[in-house]
Design a protein around this motif. Structure first.
Motif, PDB file in Angstrom:
ATOM      1  N   GLY A  33       0.827  -1.211   0.000  1.00 30.53           N
ATOM      2  CA  GLY A  33       0.000   0.000   0.000  1.00 30.53           C
ATOM      3  C   GLY A  33       0.856   1.254   0.000  1.00 30.53           C
ATOM      4  O   GLY A  33       0.559   2.226  -0.714  1.00 30.53           O
ATOM      5  N   THR A  34       1.929   1.221   0.774  1.00 33.17           N
ATOM      6  CA  THR A  34       2.860   2.351   0.795  1.00 33.17           C
ATOM      7  C   THR A  34       3.504   2.541  -0.573  1.00 33.17           C
ATOM      8  O   THR A  34       3.617   3.668  -1.078  1.00 33.17           O
ATOM      9  N   ALA A  35       3.927   1.438  -1.182  1.00 29.62           N
ATOM     10  CA  ALA A  35       4.577   1.518  -2.491  1.00 29.62           C
ATOM     11  C   ALA A  35       3.624   2.039  -3.565  1.00 29.62           C
ATOM     12  O   ALA A  35       3.984   2.919  -4.346  1.00 29.62           O
ATOM     13  N   LEU A  36       2.413   1.515  -3.592  1.00 31.64           N
ATOM     14  CA  LEU A  36       1.463   1.944  -4.620  1.00 31.64           C
ATOM     15  C   LEU A  36       1.012   3.383  -4.407  1.00 31.64           C
ATOM     16  O   LEU A  36       0.874   4.143  -5.370  1.00 31.64           O
ATOM     17  N   GLY A  37       0.796   3.767  -3.150  1.00 31.55           N
ATOM     18  CA  GLY A  37       0.449   5.159  -2.857  1.00 31.55           C
ATOM     19  C   GLY A  37       1.573   6.109  -3.234  1.00 31.55           C
ATOM     20  O   GLY A  37       1.353   7.182  -3.812  1.00 31.55           O
ATOM     21  N   GLY A  38       2.799   5.701  -2.922  1.00 36.24           N
ATOM     22  CA  GLY A  38       3.957   6.513  -3.290  1.00 36.24           C
ATOM     23  C   GLY A  38       4.140   6.599  -4.797  1.00 36.24           C
ATOM     24  O   GLY A  38       4.504   7.651  -5.331  1.00 36.24           O
ATOM     25  N   TYR A  39       3.856   5.504  -5.489  1.00 34.28           N
ATOM     26  CA  TYR A  39       3.982   5.492  -6.945  1.00 34.28           C
ATOM     27  C   TYR A  39       2.975   6.445  -7.584  1.00 34.28           C
ATOM     28  O   TYR A  39       3.322   7.229  -8.461  1.00 34.28           O
ATOM     29  N   VAL A  40       1.741   6.403  -7.095  1.00 36.51           N
ATOM     30  CA  VAL A  40       0.716   7.310  -7.637  1.00 36.51           C
ATOM     31  C   VAL A  40       1.089   8.770  -7.345  1.00 36.51           C
ATOM     32  O   VAL A  40       0.959   9.644  -8.214  1.00 36.51           O
ATOM     33  N   ALA A  41       1.581   9.030  -6.132  1.00 37.74           N
ATOM     34  CA  ALA A  41       1.971  10.406  -5.771  1.00 37.74           C
ATOM     35  C   ALA A  41       3.145  10.882  -6.629  1.00 37.74           C
ATOM     36  O   ALA A  41       3.157  12.028  -7.105  1.00 37.74           O
ATOM     37  N   LEU A  42       4.132  10.017  -6.844  1.00 39.15           N
ATOM     38  CA  LEU A  42       5.277  10.400  -7.672  1.00 39.15           C
ATOM     39  C   LEU A  42       4.872  10.607  -9.137  1.00 39.15           C
ATOM     40  O   LEU A  42       5.387  11.512  -9.804  1.00 39.15           O
ATOM     41  N   LEU A  43       3.938   9.786  -9.623  1.00 36.92           N
ATOM     42  CA  LEU A  43       3.468   9.978 -10.994  1.00 36.92           C
ATOM     43  C   LEU A  43       2.677  11.281 -11.128  1.00 36.92           C
ATOM     44  O   LEU A  43       2.768  11.963 -12.157  1.00 36.92           O
ATOM     45  N   ALA A  44       1.911  11.644 -10.091  1.00 35.55           N
ATOM     46  CA  ALA A  44       1.192  12.923 -10.119  1.00 35.55           C
ATOM     47  C   ALA A  44       2.174  14.089 -10.119  1.00 35.55           C
ATOM     48  O   ALA A  44       1.990  15.074 -10.854  1.00 35.55           O
ATOM     49  N   LEU A  45       3.215  13.983  -9.313  1.00 35.89           N
ATOM     50  CA  LEU A  45       4.255  15.019  -9.303  1.00 35.89           C
ATOM     51  C   LEU A  45       4.952  15.100 -10.662  1.00 35.89           C
ATOM     52  O   LEU A  45       5.210  16.189 -11.171  1.00 35.89           O
ATOM     53  N   LEU A  46       5.234  13.945 -11.238  1.00 32.22           N
ATOM     54  CA  LEU A  46       5.868  13.906 -12.549  1.00 32.22           C
ATOM     55  C   LEU A  46       4.972  14.537 -13.617  1.00 32.22           C
ATOM     56  O   LEU A  46       5.452  15.273 -14.489  1.00 32.22           O
ATOM     57  N   ALA A  47       3.672  14.277 -13.545  1.00 33.48           N
ATOM     58  CA  ALA A  47       2.735  14.876 -14.504  1.00 33.48           C
ATOM     59  C   ALA A  47       2.702  16.395 -14.356  1.00 33.48           C
ATOM     60  O   ALA A  47       2.655  17.127 -15.356  1.00 33.48           O
ATOM     61  N   ALA A  48       2.742  16.869 -13.118  1.00 33.14           N
ATOM     62  CA  ALA A  48       2.755  18.322 -12.888  1.00 33.14           C
ATOM     63  C   ALA A  48       4.038  18.940 -13.427  1.00 33.14           C
ATOM     64  O   ALA A  48       4.017  20.016 -14.040  1.00 33.14           O
ATOM     65  N   LEU A  49       5.161  18.273 -13.207  1.00 33.09           N
ATOM     66  CA  LEU A  49       6.442  18.782 -13.719  1.00 33.09           C
ATOM     67  C   LEU A  49       6.479  18.739 -15.246  1.00 33.09           C
ATOM     68  O   LEU A  49       7.065  19.618 -15.884  1.00 33.09           O
TER      69      LEU A  49
END
Length: 161
Positions: A47-63
Protein backbone atom coordinates in the motif's frame (compact mmCIF):
# COMPACT_ATOMS: atom_id res chain seq x y z
CA UNK A 1 0.65 -4.71 44.86
CA UNK A 2 3.50 -3.25 42.79
CA UNK A 3 2.80 -0.17 40.73
CA UNK A 4 2.34 -0.92 37.02
CA UNK A 5 1.65 -4.60 37.68
CA UNK A 6 -1.77 -6.09 37.17
CA UNK A 7 -3.28 -9.51 36.84
CA UNK A 8 -4.59 -8.54 33.41
CA UNK A 9 -1.07 -7.89 32.09
CA UNK A 10 0.08 -11.24 33.48
CA UNK A 11 -2.82 -13.01 31.79
CA UNK A 12 -2.02 -11.31 28.48
CA UNK A 13 1.60 -12.39 28.78
CA UNK A 14 0.51 -15.99 29.42
CA UNK A 15 -1.72 -15.95 26.33
CA UNK A 16 1.25 -14.77 24.29
CA UNK A 17 -0.05 -11.26 23.62
CA UNK A 18 2.83 -9.45 25.26
CA UNK A 19 5.77 -11.80 24.74
CA UNK A 20 9.16 -10.92 23.34
CA UNK A 21 10.91 -12.63 20.45
CA UNK A 22 9.49 -12.15 16.97
CA UNK A 23 6.44 -10.33 18.31
CA UNK A 24 8.50 -7.76 20.18
CA UNK A 25 8.51 -4.32 18.63
CA UNK A 26 11.29 -1.84 18.00
CA UNK A 27 11.69 1.14 20.24
CA UNK A 28 11.32 4.41 18.38
CA UNK A 29 11.33 7.64 20.39
CA UNK A 30 10.52 5.72 23.55
CA UNK A 31 7.49 3.94 22.05
CA UNK A 32 7.32 0.30 21.01
CA UNK A 33 6.24 -0.39 17.44
CA UNK A 34 4.36 -3.62 16.91
CA UNK A 35 5.78 -6.21 14.51
CA UNK A 36 3.28 -7.41 11.93
CA UNK A 37 2.81 -10.87 10.48
CA UNK A 38 4.48 -11.38 7.12
CA UNK A 39 1.37 -10.98 4.95
CA UNK A 40 0.16 -7.96 6.94
CA UNK A 41 3.54 -6.26 6.61
CA UNK A 42 3.60 -7.08 2.89
CA UNK A 43 0.14 -5.52 2.51
CA UNK A 44 1.24 -2.41 4.42
CA UNK A 45 4.41 -2.12 2.34
CA UNK A 46 2.50 -2.69 -0.91
CA UNK A 47 0.00 0.00 0.00
CA UNK A 48 2.86 2.35 0.79
CA UNK A 49 4.58 1.52 -2.49
CA UNK A 50 1.46 1.94 -4.62
CA UNK A 51 0.45 5.16 -2.86
CA UNK A 52 3.96 6.51 -3.29
CA UNK A 53 3.98 5.49 -6.95
CA UNK A 54 0.72 7.31 -7.64
CA UNK A 55 1.97 10.41 -5.77
CA UNK A 56 5.28 10.40 -7.67
CA UNK A 57 3.47 9.98 -10.99
CA UNK A 58 1.19 12.92 -10.12
CA UNK A 59 4.26 15.02 -9.30
CA UNK A 60 5.87 13.91 -12.55
CA UNK A 61 2.74 14.88 -14.50
CA UNK A 62 2.76 18.32 -12.89
CA UNK A 63 6.44 18.78 -13.72
CA UNK A 64 5.78 17.64 -17.28
CA UNK A 65 2.89 20.10 -17.66
CA UNK A 66 5.12 22.94 -16.40
CA UNK A 67 7.83 21.98 -18.84
CA UNK A 68 10.39 21.20 -16.12
CA UNK A 69 10.74 17.58 -17.26
CA UNK A 70 11.24 17.09 -20.99
CA UNK A 71 8.97 14.60 -22.74
CA UNK A 72 11.92 12.56 -23.97
CA UNK A 73 13.00 11.60 -20.46
CA UNK A 74 9.52 10.58 -19.34
CA UNK A 75 10.11 6.82 -19.68
CA UNK A 76 13.20 6.89 -17.49
CA UNK A 77 11.50 9.11 -14.94
CA UNK A 78 8.53 6.73 -14.67
CA UNK A 79 10.91 3.81 -14.09
CA UNK A 80 12.78 5.74 -11.40
CA UNK A 81 9.45 6.54 -9.71
CA UNK A 82 8.53 2.85 -9.81
CA UNK A 83 11.84 1.72 -8.33
CA UNK A 84 11.82 4.39 -5.60
CA UNK A 85 8.27 3.60 -4.53
CA UNK A 86 9.01 -0.15 -4.44
CA UNK A 87 12.14 0.61 -2.40
CA UNK A 88 10.15 2.69 0.10
CA UNK A 89 7.37 0.10 0.40
CA UNK A 90 9.88 -2.72 0.72
CA UNK A 91 11.68 -0.85 3.49
CA UNK A 92 8.40 -0.41 5.38
CA UNK A 93 7.61 -4.10 5.01
CA UNK A 94 11.10 -5.29 5.94
CA UNK A 95 11.15 -3.09 9.03
CA UNK A 96 7.78 -4.20 10.38
CA UNK A 97 7.59 -7.86 9.32
CA UNK A 98 8.23 -11.00 11.29
CA UNK A 99 9.65 -12.43 8.05
CA UNK A 100 13.32 -12.02 7.26
CA UNK A 101 14.12 -8.72 5.54
CA UNK A 102 14.87 -10.08 2.05
CA UNK A 103 11.54 -11.93 1.51
CA UNK A 104 9.63 -9.10 3.18
CA UNK A 105 11.10 -6.48 0.85
CA UNK A 106 10.89 -8.65 -2.24
CA UNK A 107 7.24 -9.49 -1.57
CA UNK A 108 6.36 -5.80 -1.99
CA UNK A 109 8.20 -5.67 -5.31
CA UNK A 110 6.42 -8.84 -6.43
CA UNK A 111 2.98 -7.50 -5.49
CA UNK A 112 3.72 -4.26 -7.28
CA UNK A 113 4.95 -6.15 -10.37
CA UNK A 114 1.78 -8.27 -10.43
CA UNK A 115 -0.39 -5.14 -10.21
CA UNK A 116 1.60 -3.52 -13.04
CA UNK A 117 1.20 -6.63 -15.21
CA UNK A 118 -2.55 -6.81 -14.49
CA UNK A 119 -2.88 -3.12 -15.31
CA UNK A 120 -0.97 -3.64 -18.55
CA UNK A 121 -3.12 -6.61 -19.53
CA UNK A 122 -6.31 -4.67 -18.90
CA UNK A 123 -5.16 -1.71 -21.03
CA UNK A 124 -6.80 -1.30 -24.45
CA UNK A 125 -3.37 -1.38 -26.07
CA UNK A 126 -1.03 -3.77 -24.21
CA UNK A 127 2.48 -2.55 -23.44
CA UNK A 128 5.60 -3.90 -25.08
CA UNK A 129 6.61 -6.53 -22.50
CA UNK A 130 9.99 -7.04 -24.16
CA UNK A 131 10.73 -3.31 -23.89
CA UNK A 132 9.39 -0.62 -21.59
CA UNK A 133 6.64 -2.73 -19.98
CA UNK A 134 9.09 -5.43 -18.96
CA UNK A 135 11.60 -2.86 -17.75
CA UNK A 136 8.94 -1.29 -15.52
CA UNK A 137 8.16 -4.69 -13.97
CA UNK A 138 11.88 -5.26 -13.40
CA UNK A 139 12.14 -1.84 -11.72
CA UNK A 140 9.40 -2.85 -9.26
CA UNK A 141 11.08 -6.19 -8.52
CA UNK A 142 14.51 -4.56 -8.23
CA UNK A 143 13.27 -1.86 -5.86
CA UNK A 144 11.73 -4.43 -3.53
CA UNK A 145 14.81 -6.63 -3.69
CA UNK A 146 17.09 -3.68 -2.96
CA UNK A 147 14.95 -2.76 0.06
CA UNK A 148 15.26 -6.29 1.43
CA UNK A 149 19.00 -6.33 0.80
CA UNK A 150 19.57 -3.00 2.56
CA UNK A 151 17.38 -4.02 5.51
CA UNK A 152 19.24 -7.34 5.81
CA UNK A 153 22.60 -5.55 5.85
CA UNK A 154 21.33 -3.18 8.52
CA UNK A 155 20.03 -6.05 10.67
CA UNK A 156 23.32 -7.93 10.25
CA UNK A 157 25.34 -4.90 11.40
CA UNK A 158 23.13 -4.48 14.46
CA UNK A 159 23.64 -8.12 15.47
CA UNK A 160 27.41 -7.97 15.24
CA UNK A 161 27.86 -4.70 17.12
Amino acid sequence: MREGFSMEKTAQARRGLNLGGKQAGKRIAGKKRKRLSGPAAAALGSGTALGGYVALLALLAALLARGTVPEGSLTGAVMVCCALSALAGGAVSAGRSTWRPMPAGFSVGAVMAVILVLGGLSAPEPPDWAGQGGALVLCALGGGLLAGFLAARRAKRKRHH
